[in-house]
Design a protein around this motif. Sequence first.
Motif, short mmCIF file in Angstrom:
data_model
loop_
_atom_site.label_atom_id
_atom_site.label_comp_id
_atom_site.label_asym_id
_atom_site.label_seq_id
_atom_site.Cartn_x
_atom_site.Cartn_y
_atom_site.Cartn_z
N GLY A 15 145.56 -2.78 58.19
CA GLY A 15 146.96 -3.07 58.49
C GLY A 15 147.45 -4.04 57.42
O GLY A 15 146.85 -4.15 56.34
N HIS A 37 140.80 4.15 60.10
CA HIS A 37 140.72 5.53 60.59
C HIS A 37 141.96 6.36 60.24
O HIS A 37 142.03 7.53 60.57
CB HIS A 37 140.42 5.57 62.10
CG HIS A 37 141.50 5.02 62.98
ND1 HIS A 37 141.47 5.09 64.35
CD2 HIS A 37 142.63 4.36 62.67
CE1 HIS A 37 142.54 4.51 64.83
NE2 HIS A 37 143.26 4.07 63.84
N ARG A 38 142.93 5.74 59.55
CA ARG A 38 144.11 6.52 59.15
C ARG A 38 143.94 7.00 57.71
O ARG A 38 143.99 6.20 56.76
CB ARG A 38 145.37 5.65 59.24
CG ARG A 38 145.75 5.32 60.69
CD ARG A 38 147.07 4.60 60.74
NE ARG A 38 146.99 3.28 60.12
CZ ARG A 38 148.05 2.57 59.75
NH1 ARG A 38 149.26 3.08 59.90
NH2 ARG A 38 147.91 1.38 59.22
N ASP A 56 136.16 5.99 62.04
CA ASP A 56 136.47 5.28 63.28
C ASP A 56 135.43 4.17 63.45
O ASP A 56 134.24 4.44 63.62
CB ASP A 56 136.40 6.27 64.46
CG ASP A 56 136.65 5.59 65.78
OD1 ASP A 56 136.91 4.36 65.80
OD2 ASP A 56 136.60 6.29 66.81
N ALA A 57 135.90 2.93 63.39
CA ALA A 57 134.97 1.80 63.41
C ALA A 57 134.32 1.58 64.77
O ALA A 57 133.38 0.79 64.89
CB ALA A 57 135.70 0.53 62.97
N THR A 58 134.80 2.29 65.80
CA THR A 58 134.16 2.14 67.11
C THR A 58 132.98 3.12 67.24
O THR A 58 132.36 3.20 68.30
CB THR A 58 135.16 2.40 68.26
OG1 THR A 58 135.61 3.75 68.18
CG2 THR A 58 136.34 1.47 68.19
N ALA A 77 139.67 -6.69 61.00
CA ALA A 77 141.11 -6.98 60.89
C ALA A 77 141.94 -6.04 61.76
O ALA A 77 143.09 -5.77 61.46
CB ALA A 77 141.54 -6.88 59.43
N GLY A 79 144.01 -5.79 64.92
CA GLY A 79 144.61 -6.78 65.83
C GLY A 79 145.25 -6.13 67.03
O GLY A 79 144.87 -6.40 68.18
N ASP A 81 145.24 -3.12 68.41
CA ASP A 81 144.47 -2.26 69.33
C ASP A 81 143.28 -3.07 69.86
O ASP A 81 142.20 -3.12 69.25
CB ASP A 81 144.00 -1.00 68.58
CG ASP A 81 143.32 0.00 69.50
OD1 ASP A 81 142.88 -0.41 70.60
OD2 ASP A 81 143.21 1.17 69.13
N ALA A 84 139.90 -1.27 70.44
CA ALA A 84 139.17 -0.97 69.20
C ALA A 84 138.59 -2.25 68.61
O ALA A 84 137.47 -2.26 68.09
CB ALA A 84 140.11 -0.29 68.21
#
Length: 220
Positions: A15, A37-38, A56-58, A77, A79, A81, A84
Amino acid sequence: MADIRNDPVVVIGLGRFGTSLALELTRRGTEVLAIDHRPKVVQSLAGQITHIATADATDLEALRQLGVPDFYRAVLAIGSDLEASILTASLLVELEIDDIWAKAVTRQHGRILSRLGVKHVVFPEHDMGERVAHLVSGRLLDYMEVDEDFALVKTRPPRDYVGTPLGRSNLRRKYGVTIVAVKSPGERFTYATADTELTYDDVIIVSGSTEEIERFAELP
Ligand code: ADP
């Protein structure tokens, strides 16, 4: 001991905060692996950051495949979500990353991150809001809180302290603050001494508790 300051850093979430952090680290010569993830965000930053990936970091497996467990430092970083952010933080802790920094949006968010084992929780929006409040409401030229109740500010000298050597000003006794450094127009900052005499055009750096500094900064 190895110098860890230049170790690679993984930055998760691109972001505004994550992007500016990843670009600044890159500019300073630190190797960065940035993850978001975008795909569009990743594409727009490709070429500006050493390594950048869409993931996807999750997803623990995705983090493993990107080599995240090999990093000593990570900055989370994400924030807005919350889910997530929390899930990713728990994975970074599980992967035993030593030095985890995470951005929190609210105090509660920060508390959860700390409880999960995140070492450094930062509140960029909150801290910047506080700082700007000090700047817009007073004479301060800059403001930095170095601890919960201790600040360093850049300001102009109050009228009564112009033309008297600082050693005779009783500033510390009266206001609890210390003038640390002085800059005269066209010159560089130098340390203030007991012999320093301020002029109206000087800029000074003052240290002290937040409350004392605010009182000092309100002097005409
Ligand atoms: P800012 O306020 O600094 O812009 P945001 O929290 O709005 O921060 O942005 C977070 C970034 O994290 C976004 O770019 C978003 O795509 C990314 N992000 C959110 N969830 C995930 C996730 N699960 N995996 C990877 N990136 C994520």
